[in-house]
Design an enzyme around this catalytic site. Sequence first.
Site, short mmCIF file in Angstrom:
data_model
loop_
_atom_site.label_atom_id
_atom_site.label_comp_id
_atom_site.label_asym_id
_atom_site.label_seq_id
_atom_site.Cartn_x
_atom_site.Cartn_y
_atom_site.Cartn_z
N GLY A 1 -1.82 0.03 2.24
CA GLY A 1 -1.54 1.33 2.82
C GLY A 1 -2.81 2.12 3.07
O GLY A 1 -3.27 2.27 4.20
N ARG A 2 -3.40 2.67 2.01
CA ARG A 2 -4.56 3.55 2.16
C ARG A 2 -5.73 2.87 2.86
O ARG A 2 -6.48 3.51 3.59
CB ARG A 2 -5.00 4.06 0.79
CG ARG A 2 -3.99 5.00 0.15
CD ARG A 2 -4.44 5.45 -1.23
NE ARG A 2 -3.44 6.30 -1.86
CZ ARG A 2 -3.56 6.80 -3.08
NH1 ARG A 2 -4.65 6.55 -3.80
NH2 ARG A 2 -2.60 7.57 -3.58
N ARG B 1 12.70 -3.19 2.36
CA ARG B 1 11.75 -2.79 1.32
C ARG B 1 12.50 -2.35 0.07
O ARG B 1 13.43 -1.54 0.14
CB ARG B 1 10.86 -1.64 1.81
CG ARG B 1 9.66 -1.41 0.87
CD ARG B 1 8.62 -0.51 1.53
NE ARG B 1 7.29 -0.86 1.09
CZ ARG B 1 6.42 0.01 0.57
NH1 ARG B 1 6.76 1.27 0.39
NH2 ARG B 1 5.21 -0.39 0.24
N TYR C 1 15.49 6.93 -1.34
CA TYR C 1 16.19 7.38 -0.14
C TYR C 1 17.62 6.81 -0.12
O TYR C 1 18.06 6.19 -1.08
CB TYR C 1 15.39 7.03 1.11
CG TYR C 1 14.02 7.69 1.11
CD1 TYR C 1 13.88 9.04 0.76
CD2 TYR C 1 12.87 6.98 1.40
CE1 TYR C 1 12.63 9.66 0.72
CE2 TYR C 1 11.62 7.59 1.37
CZ TYR C 1 11.51 8.92 1.03
OH TYR C 1 10.27 9.52 0.99
N GLN D 1 10.28 0.71 10.55
CA GLN D 1 11.00 0.96 9.31
C GLN D 1 12.06 2.04 9.52
O GLN D 1 11.74 3.17 9.90
CB GLN D 1 10.06 1.39 8.18
CG GLN D 1 10.79 1.47 6.84
CD GLN D 1 9.96 2.10 5.75
OE1 GLN D 1 9.69 3.29 5.78
NE2 GLN D 1 9.57 1.30 4.76
#
Length: 357
Positions: A313-314, A226, A179, A97
């Site tokens: 993710g987690r 993304r 971002y 990424q």
Amino acid sequence: MKKLFTPFEKGTLKLKNHLVMAPMTRSRAIGNLPNELIATYYAQRSGAGLIVTEGTSPSPEGLGYPRIPGIYSEAQVAGWKNVTEAVHLNGAKIFLQLMHTGRIANVANLPDGLQPVGPSNIKAAGEIFTDTLGMQEHSVPVALTQQGITGVIADFVQASKNVIRAGFDGVELHGANGYLLEQFLNPNVNNRADHYGGDLINRSRLIVEITEAIAAAIGADKIGIRFSPFSQLSDQKPYDTEEVHQTYTYLSSELDRIGLAYIHLSLNPDIPEKTYKSIRTVFNNTIIYCNALTKESAEELLQHNSADLVAFGRGFLANPDFVSRSEKNVPLNDVDFGTLYTPGEQGYIDYPLYTSK
């Protein structure tokens, strides 16, 4: 038939299962270099069909946070080669990424002499951690000139070439979380008066131009992106709901034209159903859904063809063997939130594997 643990194939994307390890900042790259610790971390989690790495900067000015890796130097390329080799040994695919943090940065986290940049000189609210000074306000960004934008595009292209040299299967552009790429989309952050500001087509231009340039360099089928429509992360103040919807519909259509491998959507409760449907309608390749999924809700999305792949993710963060645990319906480790971004092995590569009693 259930899909989650079965092989996936669409276009040129061929995976051993429908499970994606989501990108997660872990702040272990001392000196912004991918190291053996990072290689071990990803190798442990290569049960995933596809791994998307943590956000990695295409240039020194895009680093933003402490201890995030880059992909702009030969040493970084060499470090990432160790990661891709380790992951490929277990039959997983891995995309890197690319994350340019733009105005979400402090000068203390950048090399000497560099300043954060953004579409405009509008400072982001909030604070960011630095290793040298602790919590600090975001620095005021320098508004990119036309020459600066040309440089950013060139940095992304060279970084993408480096990604392929390092052995990755592709690159994911981080167009989410407030971002740089998302900063250009938001009229509350982007007040430019040139052809990168103003209407939604102009504000989308940087993403389209970067994607076209990377596609020319490495192939569109090696690119994902993304998005997080309607997200307010990183001081992305909301704007007209219909315009947000139209922006992501337009972008998805343009990325379909270019031929991207996938769009990776970070789900949130503010995204209306019509936006999901619109993206699905105009984009013909793979769509990945991520955020707050369970094994059951993920399978349901796959069965209804809302998404082609599902990202966690987690679950992967705290469980190196997340895929096998999920398949066997065994308990998951809890996340140690105190060690998410600390240097070292603790809370990174020391989460235990499941062993039956």
